[in-house]
Design an enzyme around this catalytic site. Structure first.
Site, PDB file in Angstrom:
ATOM      1  N   GLY A 143    -114.884 -59.229  35.911  1.00 14.23           N
ATOM      2  CA  GLY A 143    -114.952 -59.036  34.475  1.00 14.23           C
ATOM      3  C   GLY A 143    -115.638 -57.753  34.078  1.00 14.23           C
ATOM      4  N   GLU A 376    -106.792 -50.093  35.994  1.00 14.96           N
ATOM      5  CA  GLU A 376    -107.588 -49.298  36.942  1.00 14.96           C
ATOM      6  C   GLU A 376    -107.511 -47.802  36.642  1.00 14.96           C
ATOM      7  OE1 GLU A 376    -108.994 -51.577  37.950  1.00 14.96           O
ATOM      8  OE2 GLU A 376    -107.880 -53.076  39.022  1.00 14.96           O
ATOM      9  N   THR A 378    -105.868 -45.341  33.216  1.00 16.96           N
ATOM     10  CA  THR A 378    -104.580 -44.886  32.688  1.00 16.96           C
ATOM     11  C   THR A 378    -104.250 -43.496  33.249  1.00 16.96           C
ATOM     12  OG1 THR A 378    -105.630 -43.829  30.790  1.00 16.96           O
ATOM     13  CG2 THR A 378    -104.993 -46.152  30.538  1.00 16.96           C
TER      14      THR A 378
END
Length: 397
Positions: A143, A376, A378
């Site tokens: 998270g 992970e 852009t």
């Protein structure tokens, strides 16, 4: 030369390896690749169109992935497989040739959740969780991203405050893989002492999980939103070694490395589907593979797949040597995902109208890669990472 047999997949792959990259692999590396490829062929390909159509992730795969040895694959000790970075990359490639969502499970479990515990956890935490996570008995999630803090995790609002010997966690996370089927989530939160990581049981009072659906990408995977309403945690929940954003970023780099390889799998499978189709589909009294424009499309796909494979292998060798840098990972993630998506889209055009059917993989891969391109980091984030590396000037703010 006579037309190639569309049913002889090994001959097609040999012809597509124009540069002979397979010869650069060791016997052990090829054995790992072949074992995972056989698993994908037997256990994933016959079912993936149905799973994607129904938006279903088969939870029983967790144990099967454990038996396959791909969970926490390149971690050492505590029941983890301890394989090389290149071997893990080859496994990621084959898994994503099946489906990006299933490779993502292995990444969330192994690189993000297990990786965080392995690198930053106490010995007690490692002994408690890692052996069971390596077998798939325990599923973990990670998270970090929040509704208003994606590319800029420094803006996270989730906060953990001290209350006597305990921690009390409040806030929310979004786009968190696997949480609804997980037993634990590694949660990153602001504290009075900076960003810290916590192992949070998903059945903790005040921990609420909402599955994000319906979605048009990564349908054979699970993404969730997490809400923490005064979740009380013991002191032992804190990952003692992690302080600041270096903790989550180290896990993200592990996941990004896997994506460098995995995206090639989606691209390769799209190309192979288009090649086989072009060899069997006849128009104007000949297979469409015999037309110049079709051959141009196939050649361009192979050029990018071969270049991407050399890039991934080079990064894997650097990682095994302990010299891989974040900027180098950004090169791989940015390039290989972008090119794999272009390949999947172009492969769909060779399939014509039939290409919109789930019986053919390219459109499914293209839909999935839209998510892989975003998570992970852009394209824009990795571009700016590389821009700062080149110029010495950060352009994020």
């Amino acid at each position: 030369m006579s037309a190639r047999d569309p049913h002889d997949i090994e001959a097609l792959r040999a012809a597509s390896d124009v540069l002979g990259i397979d010869a650069l692999l060791s016997d052990d590396e090829r054995a790992v690749r072949d074992r995972v490829r056989a698993f994908v062929d037997a256990e994933i390909r016959p079912h993936i169109a149905d799973w994607f159509d129904r938006g279903h992730f088969p939870r029983e795969l967790a144990r099967e992935f454990g038996r396959l040895g791909v969970l926490g694959m390149n971690l050492e000790g505590y029941g983890c497989p301890g394989r090389s970075a290149v071997e893990y990359g080859l496994a990621a490639l084959e898994l994503e040739a099946g489906d990006s969502g299933l490779r993502t499970f292995v990444s969330v479990q192994g690189s993000l959740a297990m990786g965080s515990i392995h690198r930053w956890g106490s010995d007690e935490q490692k002994r408690e969780w890692l052996p069971r996570m390596a077998t798939g008995e325990v599923i973990g999630s990670f998270g970090l991203t929040e509704p208003d803090a994606g590319s800029d995790p420094s803006r996270m609002k989730t906060f953990a405050r001290r209350d006597g010997g305990d921690w009390v966690l409040t806030g929310s996370k979004r786009w968190i893989g696997l949480a609804s089927i997980a037993q634990l989530t590694v949660v990153w939160a602001q504290t009075d002492d900076g960003v810290r990581g916590f192992i949070v049981p998903t059945d903790a009072p005040g921990f609420h999980i909402t599955v994000l659906e319906p979605k048009l990408s990564m349908r054979a995977s699970i993404q969730t939103e997490l809400h923490f309403d005064e979740v009380r945690l013991p002191a032992s929940a804190l990952l003692p070694g992690a302080r600041g954003l270096r903790g989550p970023f180290s896990a993200l780099n592990e996941a990004r490395y896997g994506i460098v390889w995995g995206a090639l799998g989606a691209g390769r499978d799209s190309y192979e589907a288009a090649l086989r189709y072009a060899l069997t589909r006849e128009q104007f009294d000949r297979p469409i593979a015999g037309f110049q424009l079709t051959q141009q499309k196939l050649v361009n796909m192979v050029l990018e797949l071969q270049k991407g494979a050399l890039l991934a292998l080079h990064l894997g060798r650097l990682k095994d040597a302990g010299t891989l840098t974040p900027a180098q990972i950004s090169v791989g993630k940015l390039n290989n995902v972008r090119e794999a998506l272009a390949i999947a889209r172009e492969a769909r055009t060779i399939l014509g109208g039939n290409g919109v059917l789930l019986a053919h993989s390219p459109i499914r891969h293209a839909a999935n890669l839209e998510s892989v391109r975003t998570y992970e980091g852009t394209d824009e984030v990795h571009t700016l990472i590389l821009g700062e590396h080149l110029t010495g000037i950060g352009a994020f703010r």
